[in-house]
Design a protein around this motif. Structure first.
Motif, mmCIF file in Angstrom:
data_model
loop_
_atom_site.group_PDB
_atom_site.id
_atom_site.type_symbol
_atom_site.label_atom_id
_atom_site.label_comp_id
_atom_site.label_asym_id
_atom_site.label_seq_id
_atom_site.Cartn_x
_atom_site.Cartn_y
_atom_site.Cartn_z
ATOM 1 N N SER A 83 39.646 52.576 32.136
ATOM 2 C CA SER A 83 39.712 53.118 33.501
ATOM 3 C C SER A 83 39.188 52.141 34.548
ATOM 4 C CB SER A 83 38.913 54.425 33.580
ATOM 5 O OG SER A 83 37.549 54.200 33.222
ATOM 6 N N SER A 84 38.336 51.211 34.166
ATOM 7 C CA SER A 84 37.827 50.180 35.074
ATOM 8 C C SER A 84 37.384 49.000 34.218
ATOM 9 C CB SER A 84 36.668 50.712 35.928
ATOM 10 O OG SER A 84 35.571 51.074 35.103
ATOM 11 N N ALA A 85 36.992 47.913 34.883
ATOM 12 C CA ALA A 85 36.614 46.717 34.129
ATOM 13 C C ALA A 85 35.547 45.946 34.883
ATOM 14 C CB ALA A 85 37.829 45.824 33.884
ATOM 15 N N LEU A 86 34.853 45.087 34.140
ATOM 16 C CA LEU A 86 33.903 44.151 34.733
ATOM 17 C C LEU A 86 34.624 42.845 35.047
ATOM 18 C CD1 LEU A 86 30.873 44.641 32.312
ATOM 19 C CD2 LEU A 86 31.219 45.717 34.546
ATOM 20 N N VAL A 87 34.069 42.079 35.948
ATOM 21 C CA VAL A 87 34.632 40.764 36.257
ATOM 22 C C VAL A 87 34.692 39.937 34.980
ATOM 23 C CG1 VAL A 87 34.188 38.592 37.453
ATOM 24 C CG2 VAL A 87 33.914 40.741 38.675
ATOM 25 N N GLY A 88 35.867 39.341 34.722
ATOM 26 C CA GLY A 88 36.048 38.510 33.537
ATOM 27 C C GLY A 88 36.414 39.254 32.278
ATOM 28 N N GLN A 89 36.432 40.576 32.329
ATOM 29 C CA GLN A 89 36.746 41.371 31.142
ATOM 30 C C GLN A 89 38.261 41.506 30.990
ATOM 31 O OE1 GLN A 89 35.021 45.277 31.229
ATOM 32 N NE2 GLN A 89 35.329 45.641 29.053
ATOM 33 N N GLU A 90 38.757 41.328 29.779
ATOM 34 C CA GLU A 90 40.199 41.395 29.541
ATOM 35 C C GLU A 90 40.678 42.845 29.516
ATOM 36 O OE1 GLU A 90 42.577 38.614 26.861
ATOM 37 O OE2 GLU A 90 42.468 40.440 25.647
ATOM 38 N N VAL A 91 41.775 43.088 30.210
ATOM 39 C CA VAL A 91 42.381 44.424 30.289
ATOM 40 C C VAL A 91 43.827 44.320 29.819
ATOM 41 C CG1 VAL A 91 43.023 46.321 31.818
ATOM 42 C CG2 VAL A 91 40.885 45.083 32.200
ATOM 43 N N SER A 104 52.376 42.294 39.137
ATOM 44 C CA SER A 104 51.508 41.709 40.169
ATOM 45 C C SER A 104 50.153 42.397 40.047
ATOM 46 C CB SER A 104 52.086 41.923 41.570
ATOM 47 O OG SER A 104 51.166 41.503 42.558
ATOM 48 N N PHE A 105 49.093 41.592 39.877
ATOM 49 C CA PHE A 105 47.772 42.152 39.612
ATOM 50 C C PHE A 105 46.920 42.319 40.871
ATOM 51 C CE2 PHE A 105 48.844 39.724 35.660
ATOM 52 C CZ PHE A 105 49.196 40.836 34.919
ATOM 53 N N GLY A 106 47.460 42.036 42.041
ATOM 54 C CA GLY A 106 46.733 42.247 43.294
ATOM 55 C C GLY A 106 45.776 41.142 43.661
ATOM 56 N N ASP A 107 45.687 40.088 42.825
ATOM 57 C CA ASP A 107 44.783 38.967 43.109
ATOM 58 C C ASP A 107 45.539 37.659 43.243
ATOM 59 O OD1 ASP A 107 45.580 38.691 40.500
ATOM 60 O OD2 ASP A 107 43.576 38.351 39.676
ATOM 61 N N GLY A 108 46.851 37.774 43.493
ATOM 62 C CA GLY A 108 47.659 36.577 43.611
ATOM 63 C C GLY A 108 48.222 36.093 42.293
ATOM 64 N N HIS A 151 45.136 40.789 31.453
ATOM 65 C CA HIS A 151 44.676 40.080 32.648
ATOM 66 C C HIS A 151 43.166 40.209 32.773
ATOM 67 C CE1 HIS A 151 45.150 38.013 36.406
ATOM 68 N NE2 HIS A 151 44.507 38.960 37.069
ATOM 69 N N ARG A 152 42.556 39.195 33.411
ATOM 70 C CA ARG A 152 41.131 39.205 33.756
ATOM 71 C C ARG A 152 41.015 38.916 35.253
ATOM 72 N NH1 ARG A 152 38.062 37.861 28.838
ATOM 73 N NH2 ARG A 152 39.522 37.238 27.187
ATOM 74 N N TRP A 153 40.201 39.689 35.949
ATOM 75 C CA TRP A 153 39.965 39.472 37.379
ATOM 76 C C TRP A 153 38.656 38.701 37.564
ATOM 77 C CZ3 TRP A 153 42.495 43.652 35.453
ATOM 78 C CH2 TRP A 153 43.704 44.007 36.067
ATOM 79 N N THR A 154 38.605 37.881 38.608
ATOM 80 C CA THR A 154 37.468 36.995 38.821
ATOM 81 C C THR A 154 36.529 37.448 39.928
ATOM 82 O OG1 THR A 154 38.765 35.631 40.347
ATOM 83 C CG2 THR A 154 38.777 35.007 37.997
ATOM 84 N N ALA A 155 36.848 38.532 40.621
ATOM 85 C CA ALA A 155 35.990 39.003 41.716
ATOM 86 C C ALA A 155 35.988 40.526 41.721
ATOM 87 C CB ALA A 155 36.475 38.467 43.070
ATOM 88 N N PRO A 156 34.868 41.143 42.092
ATOM 89 C CA PRO A 156 34.813 42.606 42.114
ATOM 90 C C PRO A 156 35.483 43.177 43.370
ATOM 91 C CG PRO A 156 32.696 41.678 42.770
ATOM 92 C CD PRO A 156 33.561 40.522 42.408
ATOM 93 N N GLN A 157 36.399 44.105 43.179
ATOM 94 C CA GLN A 157 37.009 44.880 44.252
ATOM 95 C C GLN A 157 38.040 45.813 43.614
ATOM 96 O OE1 GLN A 157 38.994 41.585 46.545
ATOM 97 N NE2 GLN A 157 40.777 42.893 46.415
ATOM 98 N N THR A 158 38.693 46.620 44.449
ATOM 99 C CA THR A 158 39.762 47.487 43.951
ATOM 100 C C THR A 158 41.092 46.769 44.130
ATOM 101 O OG1 THR A 158 38.528 49.500 44.471
ATOM 102 C CG2 THR A 158 40.913 49.715 44.190
ATOM 103 N N TYR A 159 41.826 46.579 43.051
ATOM 104 C CA TYR A 159 43.107 45.871 43.077
ATOM 105 C C TYR A 159 44.258 46.868 42.918
ATOM 106 C CZ TYR A 159 40.303 41.661 42.362
ATOM 107 O OH TYR A 159 39.391 40.658 42.499
ATOM 108 N N GLN A 160 45.395 46.533 43.508
ATOM 109 C CA GLN A 160 46.602 47.342 43.343
ATOM 110 C C GLN A 160 47.492 46.641 42.328
ATOM 111 O OE1 GLN A 160 46.635 50.156 45.014
ATOM 112 N NE2 GLN A 160 48.590 50.986 44.342
ATOM 113 N N ILE A 161 47.602 47.239 41.136
ATOM 114 C CA ILE A 161 48.465 46.687 40.089
ATOM 115 C C ILE A 161 49.870 47.236 40.306
ATOM 116 C CG2 ILE A 161 48.862 46.503 37.619
ATOM 117 C CD1 ILE A 161 45.895 47.063 37.199
#
Length: 548
Positions: A268-276, A294-298, A308-318
């Motif tokens: 349901s959510s993830a930490l920065v750097g955590q694989e989803v 598109s993962f919302g982070d470019g 995917h892994r995100w590098t910054a905390p925020q709410t992304y639109q997948i």
């Protein structure tokens, strides 16, 4: 360019002259000849007023919309080879200057300076287009990557970096009623870009008419109520005299219903750097012929299953777009929350004894008040103790000792320090009185043929008196010789209380020349902290007599 008053502004590229046409007739005079360097000017509108950007002069100049007179101007930090694409704000006197190398300048003509500079992408791998303002954000196309940079204008920062095309292309960005549309003139790709980075593809023509041809003048009758309606974009009919190709489906037959899409996320959510893990789920038996994420982070990916892994905390639109054999693109999106990795914290606690304060840097401790707070483990905290006017700081206890500066490294758990303040004696501001008893000239040998023997040194006696009590007495000595001597001697008391008789001595260098200068500074401190100093300079060194 047409301003809000109906004036058409034109910048002559060949001459750099700025002219305007007011209500269809050319003005009686050319407004500002050489408003820009020939071949090096760009014209934009900011809040309805014309702005000329001169890349050769590296300046932007605002012109009066009625008279064409130059007004506010500002300098631009440009390189000689910068290729600019600029636009103006529709609501303020701001201009946006994007360079092909990936730099965006946000410039305020009212403030006469560029207030913010952002680097979008890597130098040499970006090709920025004309920025478009909408909804409090700036949308900047990047032709080299097929992406759009979304920049927050309130506190300039990148909000999102969605991909709108799979390959480089000089696509268009247009804003209308706060909505930003993208369109690739050379392909079927078009859609809407949102501030949060979401991308909604839009069909540019009816299915069955990929070249843009229109359906027959007499469209087929509507399907019966039990048949699902077509979800294609309606296209107005052409005149009856226009020829039109045969429809791709028999008259009366509905277009195929698009399959429903759903995004399955492994958590349901993830930490920065955590694989989803993300999976595209398609309703029915339909199988997609192409899937783009598109993962919302470019960043993006292809395929039904991806990670995917995100590098910054925020709410992304997948967002996921699937294409089926019918050619219909279908999308689904879901918000996804990414939070920062928790940081191990430790507690720093101050125990205050007496009247005073303790403050920390970085901030957090302000004791009394806040005497305990948490810091990330490993943080080096500097503590400063300040006594009240009626007290004195007597020292730390714990990781720090003494009365000097204190730096402590925060560890897991609780780190405690004691800070102690003692009251000052009241009413005593008089320093002690020092008197030095008479002393004698000191002889010493200066060569091997002298017979004085080993020098005995200098002996001194000091008497100190203080009504509040003597705390300590010492002296510093300095002998200027070819081999200088210095030192400090604590004097041993021979009388308690208000009277102090001190005795102290120091050796004399055997090589000291006759007449060597000796300086002694006597110090005495009473119990209230008052200090007195007396300097003695009349000690004389002489050579011993020689024996022939």
């Amino acid at each position: 360019m047409l301003d809000g008053a109906g004036r058409l502004w034109v910048l002559d590229a060949a001459t750099g002259d700025l002219v305007w046409i007011d209500h269809g007739e050319r003005a009686t005079r050319r407004t500002r000849q050489n408003a820009a360097t020939a071949g090096a000017g760009q014209l934009v509108l900011a809040d309805g007023a014309p702005v000329v950007i001169d890349t050769a002069r590296r300046r932007a100049v605002l012109f009066d919309g009625r008279t064409g007179e130059p007004g506010a101007s500002l300098g631009l930090d440009l390189r000689a080879d910068d290729q600019l694409r600029a636009s103006g704000s529709p609501h303020s006197r701001r201009i946006y200057v994007a360079t092909a190398s990936g730099v965006l300048d946000i410039c305020d003509l009212a403030a006469r300076r560029c207030t913010d500079v952002l680097t979008l992408g890597a130098s040499g791998r970006s090709d920025l287009g004309v920025p478009v303002e909408a909804g409090g954000a700036l949308f900047v196309p990047d032709y080299a990557t097929g992406t759009v940079w979304v920049v927050d204008l309130k506190q300039p920062r990148v909000l999102a970096h969605p991909r709108v095309l799979d390959q480089p292309a000089r696509f268009q960005l247009l804003a209308h009623d706060g909505i930003v549309f993208f369109n690739d003139p050379d392909s079927e790709h078009a859609g809407v870009v949102r501030v949060d980075g979401g991308v909604q593809p839009v069909a540019k023509y009816e299915l069955g008419h990929p070249t843009g041809d229109q359906p027959p003048a007499n469209p087929p009758a509507a399907p019966p109520p039990s048949t699902p309606p077509s979800r294609s974009v309606p296209v107005p009919p052409t005149p009856a005299t226009s020829p039109s190709p045969a429809p791709s489906k028999a008259p009366g037959a509905p277009l195929a219903e698009r399959p429903a899409l759903r995004i399955s996320v492994s958590q349901s959510s993830a930490l920065v750097g955590q694989e989803v893990t993300l999976t595209l789920v398609v309703s029915g038996d339909a199988r997609p012929t192409g899937v783009r994420w598109s993962f919302g982070d470019g960043q993006g990916a292809v395929g039904v299953l991806t990670t995917h892994r995100w590098t910054a905390p925020q709410t992304y639109q997948i967002t996921v777009q699937a294409t089926f054999s019918s050619g219909q693109p279908t999308t689904a999106s879901v918000p996804f929350v990414v939070t920062a990795v928790p940081v191990a914290m430790g507690t720093l606690r101050i125990v205050l004894n007496g009247v005073g304060t303790v403050a920390s840097r970085p901030t957090g401790i302000s004791c009394p008040g806040t005497c305990s707070t948490t810091f990330p483990v490993g943080t080096v905290v500097a503590l400063t103790a300040a006594p009240a006017p009626t007290a004195q700081f007597t020292g730390w206890a714990g990781p720090c000792t003494g009365t000097g500066a204190c730096q402590v490294t925060v560890a897991p758990g609780v780190t405690q320090l004691d800070a102690t303040f003692a009251p000052l004696p009241t009413g005593d501001v008089t320093p002690p009185k020092i008197s030095v008893r008479p002393h004698t000239t000191v002889f010493h040998p200066s060569n091997f043929d002298k017979v004085c023997g080993t020098p005995t040194g200098v002996g001194l006696i000091a008497d100190v008196a203080d009504a509040g009590g003597v705390a300590s007495v010492w002296f510093d000595y300095r002998i200027a010789t070819p081999s200088p001597l210095t030192g400090t001697v604590q004097m041993t008391p021979n009388g308690p209380g208000a009277y102090f008789g001190g005795l102290g001595s120091f050796p004399v260098n055997g090589n000291t020349a006759a007449g060597g200068a000796v300086t002694v500074d006597f110090h005495a401190k009473d119990r209230a902290g008052n200090e007195a100093v007396v300097t003695v300079t009349d000690i004389i060194l002489k050579d011993c007599p020689q024996i022939r």
